[in-house]
Scaffold this motif. Structure first.
Motif, mmCIF file in Angstrom:
data_model
loop_
_atom_site.group_PDB
_atom_site.id
_atom_site.type_symbol
_atom_site.label_atom_id
_atom_site.label_comp_id
_atom_site.label_asym_id
_atom_site.label_seq_id
_atom_site.Cartn_x
_atom_site.Cartn_y
_atom_site.Cartn_z
ATOM 1 N N ARG A 3 48.571 27.863 -9.417
ATOM 2 C CA ARG A 3 48.821 26.623 -8.688
ATOM 3 C C ARG A 3 50.257 26.548 -8.184
ATOM 4 O O ARG A 3 50.543 25.939 -7.156
ATOM 5 C CB ARG A 3 48.514 25.431 -9.602
ATOM 6 C CG ARG A 3 48.512 24.086 -8.905
ATOM 7 C CD ARG A 3 48.177 22.996 -9.893
ATOM 8 N NE ARG A 3 46.893 23.238 -10.528
ATOM 9 C CZ ARG A 3 46.513 22.657 -11.674
ATOM 10 N NH1 ARG A 3 47.331 21.837 -12.302
ATOM 11 N NH2 ARG A 3 45.327 22.907 -12.185
ATOM 12 N N ALA A 4 51.179 27.178 -8.922
ATOM 13 C CA ALA A 4 52.592 27.151 -8.524
ATOM 14 C C ALA A 4 52.812 27.804 -7.166
ATOM 15 O O ALA A 4 53.808 27.508 -6.487
ATOM 16 C CB ALA A 4 53.442 27.845 -9.592
ATOM 17 N N SER A 5 51.885 28.677 -6.752
ATOM 18 C CA SER A 5 52.025 29.331 -5.448
ATOM 19 C C SER A 5 51.978 28.324 -4.309
ATOM 20 O O SER A 5 52.540 28.565 -3.240
ATOM 21 C CB SER A 5 50.918 30.378 -5.259
ATOM 22 O OG SER A 5 50.968 31.353 -6.272
ATOM 23 N N GLY A 6 51.324 27.188 -4.533
ATOM 24 C CA GLY A 6 51.239 26.174 -3.496
ATOM 25 C C GLY A 6 52.604 25.661 -3.075
ATOM 26 O O GLY A 6 52.853 25.402 -1.887
ATOM 27 N N LYS A 7 53.519 25.522 -4.032
ATOM 28 C CA LYS A 7 54.874 25.048 -3.711
ATOM 29 C C LYS A 7 55.608 26.068 -2.845
ATOM 30 O O LYS A 7 56.342 25.705 -1.919
ATOM 31 C CB LYS A 7 55.642 24.791 -4.997
ATOM 32 C CG LYS A 7 55.049 23.680 -5.868
ATOM 33 C CD LYS A 7 55.860 23.499 -7.133
ATOM 34 C CE LYS A 7 55.255 22.402 -8.005
ATOM 35 N NZ LYS A 7 56.023 22.230 -9.272
ATOM 36 N N ILE A 8 55.406 27.351 -3.154
ATOM 37 C CA ILE A 8 56.058 28.399 -2.362
ATOM 38 C C ILE A 8 55.527 28.398 -0.942
ATOM 39 O O ILE A 8 56.290 28.501 0.028
ATOM 40 C CB ILE A 8 55.832 29.772 -3.032
ATOM 41 C CG1 ILE A 8 56.447 29.780 -4.432
ATOM 42 C CG2 ILE A 8 56.411 30.899 -2.170
ATOM 43 C CD1 ILE A 8 56.134 31.031 -5.219
ATOM 44 N N ILE A 9 54.209 28.251 -0.808
ATOM 45 C CA ILE A 9 53.602 28.223 0.525
ATOM 46 C C ILE A 9 54.117 27.033 1.323
ATOM 47 O O ILE A 9 54.419 27.139 2.520
ATOM 48 C CB ILE A 9 52.061 28.194 0.410
ATOM 49 C CG1 ILE A 9 51.553 29.500 -0.211
ATOM 50 C CG2 ILE A 9 51.414 27.956 1.775
ATOM 51 C CD1 ILE A 9 50.096 29.466 -0.584
ATOM 52 N N LEU A 10 54.251 25.868 0.665
ATOM 53 C CA LEU A 10 54.744 24.680 1.346
ATOM 54 C C LEU A 10 56.179 24.884 1.838
ATOM 55 O O LEU A 10 56.541 24.447 2.941
ATOM 56 C CB LEU A 10 54.667 23.465 0.418
ATOM 57 C CG LEU A 10 55.080 22.116 1.029
ATOM 58 C CD1 LEU A 10 54.240 21.792 2.258
ATOM 59 C CD2 LEU A 10 54.962 21.008 -0.002
ATOM 60 N N GLN A 11 56.996 25.566 1.048
ATOM 61 C CA GLN A 11 58.364 25.859 1.474
ATOM 62 C C GLN A 11 58.374 26.741 2.716
ATOM 63 O O GLN A 11 59.165 26.532 3.645
ATOM 64 C CB GLN A 11 59.120 26.538 0.334
ATOM 65 C CG GLN A 11 59.385 25.638 -0.864
ATOM 66 C CD GLN A 11 59.954 26.398 -2.052
ATOM 67 O OE1 GLN A 11 60.141 27.612 -1.994
ATOM 68 N NE2 GLN A 11 60.227 25.679 -3.130
ATOM 69 N N ILE A 12 57.475 27.728 2.750
ATOM 70 C CA ILE A 12 57.381 28.611 3.921
ATOM 71 C C ILE A 12 56.921 27.821 5.144
ATOM 72 O O ILE A 12 57.422 28.002 6.260
ATOM 73 C CB ILE A 12 56.423 29.786 3.629
ATOM 74 C CG1 ILE A 12 56.980 30.639 2.486
ATOM 75 C CG2 ILE A 12 56.216 30.638 4.880
ATOM 76 C CD1 ILE A 12 56.016 31.707 2.008
ATOM 77 N N ILE A 13 55.956 26.917 4.934
ATOM 78 C CA ILE A 13 55.463 26.082 6.033
ATOM 79 C C ILE A 13 56.611 25.253 6.611
ATOM 80 O O ILE A 13 56.774 25.139 7.837
ATOM 81 C CB ILE A 13 54.319 25.168 5.548
ATOM 82 C CG1 ILE A 13 53.065 26.010 5.242
ATOM 83 C CG2 ILE A 13 54.000 24.091 6.592
ATOM 84 C CD1 ILE A 13 51.965 25.222 4.558
#
Length: 262
Positions: free
Chosen positions: A8-18
């Motif tokens: 689930r922590a990967s979602g935060k990384i993806i949001l930062q990239i977005i």
């Protein structure tokens, strides 16, 4: 569930990239860029952040392990069948540098090898569906809300459908051998309106992989552990496949074996 929580922590990384992509739209290329630019055909709205994250997480989970696991089984099966390896090599002898996907259908045997590997070891070994309404499945009444499990692993090895079902035989998928076969005799990517949206991409990816690697290398299986299935979310081998690469002679040249680290 433990995997889901840690992932689930990967979602935060993806949001930062977005967020970074939105500040610099010129860099928004690739799958994420296309998803960020996609609009609903009816409302014209862009995807919300939550949907973007879910779409990318789905690509990460469903788009790499399934393909990698299938290729693991494919290389193992090739290593156990020298006649298949030789026929694959013979087909690839005609391969020159190709740059268009239109060239891929010429390599029929490569595709047959992949199809047969997916028949024996489908990554999606078990599917489930829920009956939205009362229904009838053959002689069985299915009440609304019933969970129905569909196992491609057993369908694709069923003796009523397949001759010598446990034998690795890519010739099953020759066009003349497949034309009278039921279209649902193999469902490695599921079927119906919820079949795998990445099926074509996965097939292209796996075929390019085999075309690239099998032309130059012969992989020899080194058995350190028994072959056992790990039937989790995807069908995997319980133990690693250890493969030793041997360099093939391609035309009049031979790659330097010393450059390869087994």
């Amino acid at each position: 569930m433990a995997f889901a929580r840690s992932f689930r922590a990967s979602g935060k990384i993806i949001l930062q990239i977005i967020d970074r992509r939105r500040k610099d739209p010129a860099t928004s290329t690739g799958a994420l860029g296309m998803l960020m630019q996609a609009r609903d055909p009816q409302s014209g709205q862009l995807m919300q952040d939550r949907q973007l994250i879910d779409e990318i997480l789905t690509l990460i989970v469903a788009g790499h392990e399934t393909t990698a696991s299938t290729l693991n089984w494919t290389w193992y099966l090739i290593s156990q069948h020298p006649e298949v390896e030789q026929r694959l090599s013979n087909e690839l002898n005609d391969l020159t540098t190709f740059s268009e996907f239109d060239d891929l259908p010429r390599f029929l045997y490569t595709r047959q090898v992949i199809d047969e590997a997916m028949r024996l070891y489908p990554a999606g070994w078990l599917l489930n569906r829920k009956a939205l309404h009362d229904d009838q499945l053959g002689e069985y009444f299915v009440p609304a809300g019933t969970e129905i499990y569909v196992p491609p692993y057993f369908i694709q090895r069923h003796p009523d459908v397949w001759e010598e079902p446990n034998r690795f035989n890519p010739d099953r998928f020759r066009p003349d051998n497949s034309k009278h076969r039921h279209r649902l005799a193999t469902i490695p990517f599921s079927a119906g309106p919820r079949n795998c949206i990445g099926a074509l991409f996965a097939r292209i990816e796996m075929q390019i992989h085999l075309l690239t690697i099998a032309r130059y290398l012969r992989l020899r299986y080194i058995q350190l552990s028994p072959i056992e299935l790990d039937a989790g979310v995807n069908l995997r081998s319980r133990y690693d496949f250890i493969m030793y690469p041997e360099v093939k002679i391609v035309g009049n040249s031979e790659a330097a074996a010393s450059d390869l680290d087994p």
